[in-house]
Design a protein around this motif. Structure first.
Motif, PDB file in Angstrom:
ATOM      1  N   LYS A 114      -2.449   6.884  -6.818  1.00  0.00           N
ATOM      2  CA  LYS A 114      -2.420   5.543  -6.226  1.00  0.00           C
ATOM      3  C   LYS A 114      -3.506   4.627  -6.781  1.00  0.00           C
ATOM      4  CE  LYS A 114      -4.987   6.760  -1.983  1.00  0.00           C
ATOM      5  NZ  LYS A 114      -4.889   6.780  -0.498  1.00  0.00           N
TER       6      LYS A 114
ATOM      7  N   GLY B  29       2.688   0.333  -9.125  1.00  0.00           N
ATOM      8  CA  GLY B  29       3.205  -0.444  -8.002  1.00  0.00           C
ATOM      9  C   GLY B  29       4.610  -0.989  -8.211  1.00  0.00           C
TER      10      GLY B  29
ATOM     11  N   ASP C 280       0.828  -1.204   0.000  1.00  0.00           N
ATOM     12  CA  ASP C 280       0.000   0.000   0.000  1.00  0.00           C
ATOM     13  C   ASP C 280       0.866   1.260   0.000  1.00  0.00           C
ATOM     14  OD1 ASP C 280      -2.352  -1.464   0.055  1.00  0.00           O
ATOM     15  OD2 ASP C 280      -2.439  -1.488   2.247  1.00  0.00           O
ATOM     16  N   VAL C 281       0.375   2.289  -0.676  1.00  0.00           N
ATOM     17  CA  VAL C 281       1.060   3.583  -0.683  1.00  0.00           C
ATOM     18  C   VAL C 281       1.020   4.171   0.725  1.00  0.00           C
ATOM     19  CG1 VAL C 281       1.014   5.946  -1.580  1.00  0.00           C
ATOM     20  CG2 VAL C 281       0.544   4.003  -3.107  1.00  0.00           C
TER      21      VAL C 281
ATOM     22  N   LEU D 101       6.061   3.260   0.612  1.00  0.00           N
ATOM     23  CA  LEU D 101       5.087   2.182   0.729  1.00  0.00           C
ATOM     24  C   LEU D 101       5.119   1.652   2.157  1.00  0.00           C
ATOM     25  CD1 LEU D 101       6.044   0.216  -2.521  1.00  0.00           C
ATOM     26  CD2 LEU D 101       4.078   1.764  -2.260  1.00  0.00           C
TER      27      LEU D 101
ATOM     28  N   LYS E 299      -2.317   1.822  -9.039  1.00  0.00           N
ATOM     29  CA  LYS E 299      -1.402   0.911  -8.350  1.00  0.00           C
ATOM     30  C   LYS E 299      -0.968  -0.284  -9.206  1.00  0.00           C
ATOM     31  CE  LYS E 299      -1.175  -1.835  -4.084  1.00  0.00           C
ATOM     32  NZ  LYS E 299      -1.901  -2.188  -2.841  1.00  0.00           N
TER      33      LYS E 299
END
Length: 321
Positions: A58, A65, A45-46, A109, A61
């Motif tokens: 985000k 990511g 997760d950010v 992250l 992602k």
């Protein structure tokens, strides 16, 4: 003595008496930068410390990511393995998460839960009573005053008497004094001026100037200037790291922090380290990315710098009482 790094797991324990009675602010100590990032993946997760553009995007992602992960990961091994291979200073960034009451380490992250990592550190210290660690709570994200109180209470519950109380002077803080006289093993730096406890060491005790550059030549000059101007009555952290901007990462989209920053820096970092000396007037804590590179060569280089202290005369080498 050929090497002080033959057994990195116990390198402090096995230092000669002369070095164990030297102030720790005059020893060369290896540390890791953004110490807990080995667990980052493209699905992480950010975190709240991410750049605004990353937080804004985000929702992308699945696409972003992998890129954010490659440019946020600064270590390849966990803290337990780092401890076993000589790292004694840890750079920690702490955040809360809306879906849980737990605290997390972050670097763009979300990484590991704090409780799991701190338990590994405590177990290591229990099994290595003459080793110490320096835990630098460098940044906090989304922590309210109550969150800080909870976090500090958790630290006390985990480490208890292992926490070294602050003192006005640091020149008497030797390994023998800390572990044998004080029966302590943890120096906890807490870089938040609003929080004050007997065992929370303030930022001024361990300045850590940030180079903030992707230029190797600028970085090495910055590090050398920092040592020239450091206050030798307190500790000092030399950040031997390159810091990519979002634009730099974007222009190297399919590469990584390791390939574009850490690996090109490695030989120059090694050459710079060889020219350094610990002691009054020299290097103290040095941190870098990917401390495991080339079988922990960085750790060995830093630990062995302490051999230079054994070459000095007693007049050049003040030892604490």
């Amino acid at each position: 003595m050929a090497s002080l790094a033959q057994d990195l797991e116990f390198w402090m324990t096995r230092l000669p008496p002369r070095l164990r009675s030297t102030p720790i602010i005059q020893l060369a100590i290896p540390g890791s930068h953004d110490s807990t990032t080995h667990v980052l993946t493209k699905k992480s997760d950010v975190a709240p410390d991410a750049d605004p553009i990353i937080r804004f995007l985000k929702f992308l992602k699945p696409i972003l990511g992998p890129v954010v992960c490659r440019w946020s990961k600064t270590q390849a091994v966990d803290i337990k393995t780092q401890l076993q291979n000589g790292i004694r200073y840890f750079d920690l960034r702490i955040a809360t998460k809306k879906t849980t009451s737990q605290f997390y380490f972050v670097h763009k992250l979300y990484a590991e839960c704090v409780d799991r990592v701190f338990e590994h550190i405590k177990c290591f210290l229990d099994a290595h009573p003459e080793e110490i660690v320096i835990l630098d709570c460098q940044h906090f994200y989304d922590l309210s005053a109550k969150d800080h109180e909870r976090f500090i209470a958790f630290i006390v519950a985990t480490f208890g008497p292992k926490l070294l109380p602050c003192s006005e002077s640091m020149t008497h803080l030797t390994l023998d004094h800390i572990t044998k006289k004080c029966k302590s093993q943890v120096i906890l730096i807490y870089r938040n001026k609003q929080m004050s406890r007997q065992f929370l060491w303030p930022s001024a005790c361990f300045p850590t100037p940030w180079p903030n550059t992707t230029s190797i030549s600028y970085l090495l000059n910055f590090l050398s200037r920092g040592l020239t101007h450091r206050n030798f009555s307190v500790g000092f952290v030399s950040q031997c790291v390159l810091t990519p901007t979002v634009w730099y990462a974007f222009t190297n989209l399919f590469s990584s922090l390791k390939n574009r920053c850490a690996l090109p820096l490695a030989p120059e970092k090694q050459n710079w380290l060889k020219r350094q000396s610990p002691g009054k007037g020299g290097i103290n804590i040095v941190i870098c990315d990917f401390v495991d590179y080339q079988a922990y060569q960085f750790c060995k280089e830093v630990v062995n710098l302490n051999l230079k202290l054994l070459e000095t005369t007693d007049e050049q080498f003040p030892v604490a009482d």
